[in-house]
Scaffold this motif. Structure first.
Motif, PDB file in Angstrom:
ATOM      1  N   PRO A 100       0.835  -1.211   0.000  1.00 58.45           N
ATOM      2  CA  PRO A 100       0.000   0.000   0.000  1.00 58.45           C
ATOM      3  C   PRO A 100       0.866   1.255   0.000  1.00 58.45           C
TER       4      PRO A 100
ATOM      5  N   LYS B 128      -4.417   0.311  -8.355  1.00 59.94           N
ATOM      6  CA  LYS B 128      -3.747   1.410  -9.049  1.00 59.94           C
ATOM      7  C   LYS B 128      -2.272   1.392  -8.655  1.00 59.94           C
TER       8      LYS B 128
ATOM      9  N   GLY C 160      -0.753   4.528  -0.460  1.00 58.23           N
ATOM     10  CA  GLY C 160      -1.645   5.670  -0.242  1.00 58.23           C
ATOM     11  C   GLY C 160      -3.065   5.219  -0.478  1.00 58.23           C
ATOM     12  N   LYS C 161      -3.973   6.159  -0.583  1.00 60.59           N
ATOM     13  CA  LYS C 161      -5.366   5.814  -0.782  1.00 60.59           C
ATOM     14  C   LYS C 161      -5.551   5.121  -2.125  1.00 60.59           C
ATOM     15  N   ASP C 162      -5.910   3.839  -2.071  1.00 60.71           N
ATOM     16  CA  ASP C 162      -6.215   3.029  -3.260  1.00 60.71           C
ATOM     17  C   ASP C 162      -5.036   2.902  -4.221  1.00 60.71           C
ATOM     18  N   THR C 163      -3.823   3.147  -3.770  1.00 58.62           N
ATOM     19  CA  THR C 163      -2.651   3.001  -4.640  1.00 58.62           C
ATOM     20  C   THR C 163      -1.663   2.027  -4.011  1.00 58.62           C
ATOM     21  N   TYR C 164      -0.861   1.404  -4.891  1.00 65.43           N
ATOM     22  CA  TYR C 164       0.085   0.381  -4.449  1.00 65.43           C
ATOM     23  C   TYR C 164       1.363   0.489  -5.276  1.00 65.43           C
TER      24      TYR C 164
END
Length: 768
Positions: free
Chosen positions: A648, A766, A650-654
């Motif tokens: 992970p 994402k 950040g928000k909804d990102t990898y």
């Protein structure tokens, strides 16, 4: 160069009055379209100054001759006879009544087929065949040199003789001499290759291409394919004689003369050989330690590690030679010897060639793109953009057409566009194997492979099929962000070092695995004490010892790879590990015990410094690189045949952290569930560079190409005959939609909608 012109030139050079030290620097003249530069290496003694003449010549791509197909030959053979095509394009005829001593062809006339089979001899010419009747009169005759540039410090001077008027009679013109700086290794090569009484015509990249002209360099690099394919012979310069290299070459010659390999890597006894038993994987060689040490030193030479030389020898025809000092060995003989060594079991005394050396000997002109980049990432180059450009002429045609060498582009741009072009062409994400968080390319997203980072912590594991015959469902939604689809499989929990050495385990010896074996012994003890942990492991497809053996060998077992002779069965591997565990628990595990254990030897080829073993929160164990961390997510992405570790960001990102191996995810379990009892997914070499998949039912020993978990094909789809092309990915199938006519290289039953209908929980990731 014509004898009269050569004599005149030499006479003129002898009369040259001023000192060579005052010669001006050579000035390159621009090349016209379709021109290349060839150099005439003028004759002289070893110690003499080196004189060359440079000539511009037209080189057009050689047109491949029609060749006899092996299937056509097979139809002409009498009963109990077989024909095989070799790696270098010849035919081997085998009579089952005399299978140990096949015959090889030496001509291409089929008229003899009407006579006795035992008198039939012929071969299939390669497209780049160089027999005199094949040569076009206007085609220049030259040898292409494959060598390592080496250090450019302390450059050496050679001298270029130039006429004021090109192509006039030499006695009637003035000769000027200019100087050209070359690297010491090339100077050494030219002195060894120079003849005493006649000139030698060569193409040498550092001289034939003006290295200071980036535009010319960008134009000439794509022509390397034409140059090396058109050369009547490729000459490999390994370096001067040293470290008993003569012994190494003579030993390799003897081994190579006993064996042959077919185009799909099947080993055969060579026609007329004296030692047919040497082909057997467990038959010992009669050589002493001095011979193996000499071979080991030879195979450590820089030529085997360079990326450009890899492409050059792959483009060579069967007449190529390896030169070391004053000694020569045919390339085809060297190649057969190395492949024979690679086919041996570790239970006998022999030298296991480094993977880099083995890969040089494979036929990579047939290899899928992702396997070519596994080769590229482990090799050296001067310019990081050459990780792409140096294998351009080996790439699938559709992909190569999208890549135009441009040495003015930033490396990150070259890598990004190459990756995206591959994804668009193949509909696969397999190149993510080269994405590692801690060595990502500066100022680039984690999903862009950093092919320039040649490190020792990269190794090629046996192939997995985690995502089956699925296509990627990915798109670049904005610069730096790639959206992919897959499924979450596990969360990384505990992590331990696979071994604690700073050097490569293969170089450091079997003692590298002691920490891992001790960890397993201790961990098994903990499992026995913990009822909860035992229950966790029982949920998985493999019991704990089975899983650890799978991890140790990265799945490289005979059950899944039946065509690879050097892989052990699961039972053999388990027994070997049990023996070692007993020694670990009784403190009797010494280096000699490890050396004698075949499983240890095999495991060492898949490990590297900093490699980690990990457990997951649901009780699985796995194997990954040093970038894995607690809390990372093990995922299987559509169109990616190995599991990846996502982190992970950040928000909804990898970010892509590592690739990994987890038993229970290697056979599409994450998407289709476990195989039925007694079924095994087997991966086979398809004979033309890729893999095919089959399913074995141990209950009746039957084999099927269809995955028993998939169910019926939807009515609107039909499966087509899948003949592999260079554009196809490692695993593929061909299906056509009967309503739209669209053809895809994946199974429609693995499309996102079909998987979700089966209850698979797919997620969008994402990647940044």
């Amino acid at each position: 160069m014509a004898p009269t012109k050569l004599t005149a030139l030499l006479d003129e050079l002898k009369r040259f009055s001023f000192s060579l030290t005052s010669a001006a620097d050579y000035v390159y003249q621009p090349l016209n379209r379709e021109e290349i530069r060839l150099l005439h290496l003028l004759p002289g003694l070893f110690e003499d100054p080196i004189f060359i003449a440079i000539k511009h010549v037209h080189l057009r791509p050689r047109q491949a001759r029609a060749r006899i197909a092996v299937e056509d030959v097979r139809r002409t053979l009498p009963p109990q006879s077989e024909v095989y095509e070799t790696l270098d394009g010849r035919f081997i005829l085998v009579d089952e009544n005399d299978a140990k001593f096949p015959r090889e062809g030496v001509g291409n006339d089929l008229s003899g087929m009407s006579g006795s089979f035992k008198n039939t001899e012929y071969y299939a010419p390669q497209p780049e065949t160089t027999e005199a009747d094949d040569m076009i009169d206007s085609m220049p005759k030259f040898e292409a040199l494959s060598y390592v540039w080496g250090s450019t410090e302390s450059p050496r001077k050679i001298y270029v003789a130039t006429s004021e008027q090109r192509d006039t009679a030499m006695p009637e013109i003035n000769i000027t001499v200019s100087s050209l700086d070359i690297a010491p290794n090339l100077e050494n090569a030219l002195r060894h290759l120079r003849k005493k009484t006649e000139s030698r015509t060569l193409w040498i990249d550092s001289i034939a291409i003006n290295q200071r002209d980036l535009s010319e360099k960008s134009e000439q690099v794509p022509r390397m394919s034409d140059i090396f394919r058109s050369a009547p012979r490729v000459v490999v310069w390994l370096g001067p004689e040293a470290d008993k290299s003569r012994t190494a070459l003579s030993t390799l010659r003897l081994i190579g003369d006993q064996v042959e390999f077919t185009a799909n890597m099947q080993p055969l006894v060579a026609p007329g050989c004296k030692h047919p038993d040497w082909l057997q994987p467990d038959h010992p060689f009669p050589f002493d330690d001095a011979a193996w040490e000499a071979i080991s030193c030879l195979l450590q030479r820089a030529w085997f590690d360079r990326l450009w030389t890899f492409q050059e020898i792959q483009l060579a025809n069967r007449h190529g030679i390896m030169v070391c000092g004053d000694d020569e060995l045919p390339w085809r003989t060297f190649r057969r010897a190395i492949l024979c060594l690679g086919n041996k079991h570790g239970s006998i005394r022999y030298l296991a060639p480094r993977p880099e050396v083995m890969i040089v000997c494979y036929n990579s002109t047939r290899r899928p793109f992702e396997l070519l980049f596994e080769t590229a990432v482990a090799r050296q180059q001067e310019d990081p953009r050459d990780k792409v450009y140096a294998i351009l002429n080996l790439l699938p045609p559709s992909l190569a057409a999208k890549i135009q060498p441009d040495y003015k582009l930033p490396t990150a741009t070259v890598y990004t566009e190459t990756f995206l072009s591959y994804v668009e062409m193949s509909q696969r994400l397999d190149l993510l194997v080269h994405c590692v968080d801690y060595r990502s390319l500066e100022n680039s997203p984690s999903w862009v492979p950093n092919w320039s980072a040649r490190t020792l912590d990269y190794t090629v594991w046996p192939t997995q099929l985690a995502s089956g015959l699925s296509a990627t469902n990915s798109r670049r939604i904005q610069p730096g962000v790639l959206e992919v689809v897959g499924t979450r499989c596990a969360i990384v929990d505990e992590i331990t070092d696979f071994h604690s050495l700073e050097d490569t385990p293969l170089a450091s010896g079997p003692s590298a695995l002691k920490p891992s074996l001790q960890w397993l012994a201790d961990y098994q003890g903990d499992v026995a004490k913990s009822r909860t942990r035992v229950d966790e492991f029982r949920k998985n497809a493999h019991n704990f010892l089975d899983a650890w053996v799978y991890v140790l060998l990265c799945g490289g077992l005979k059950g899944q790879f039946p065509s690879i002779n050097s892989f052990p069965s699961l039972q053999q591997a388990k027994q070997a590990v049990v023996d070692l565990l007993h020694q670990a628990r009784t403190a009797s595990l010494d280096n000699e015990s490890l050396i004698q254990n075949y499983i240890v030897q095999k495991a060492l080829t898949y490990s590297f410094p900093g490699q980690k073993m990990f457990t997951t929160t649901d009780g699985q164990i796995g194997f990954s690189g040093k970038g894995v961390r607690q809390g990372d997510i093990v995922c299987v992405l559509l169109g990616c045949h190995f599991p990846v570790i996502l982190r992970p960001a950040g928000k909804d990102t990898y970010t892509i952290a590592e690739k990994c191996y987890v038993p229970g995810l290697q056979s599409v379990e994450a998407l289709l569930g476990p195989l039925p009892p007694n079924y095994t997914l087997q991966i086979m070499n398809d004979g033309v560079g890729g893999h095919t998949v089959q399913f074995k039912n141990a209950d009746n020993d039957s084999l099927a190409s269809e995955d028993p978990r998939l169910g019926d094909l939807p009515a609107e789809w039909e499966q087509l005959n899948a003949v592999r092309t260079r554009d196809d990915p490692l695993f593929f199938a061909r299906f056509r939609n009967k309503e739209t006519g669209k053809v895809i290289n994946s199974d429609p039953r693995m499309l996102p909608g079909a998987l979700e209908a089966r209850g698979v929980k797919l997620h969008s990731f994402k990647l940044v």
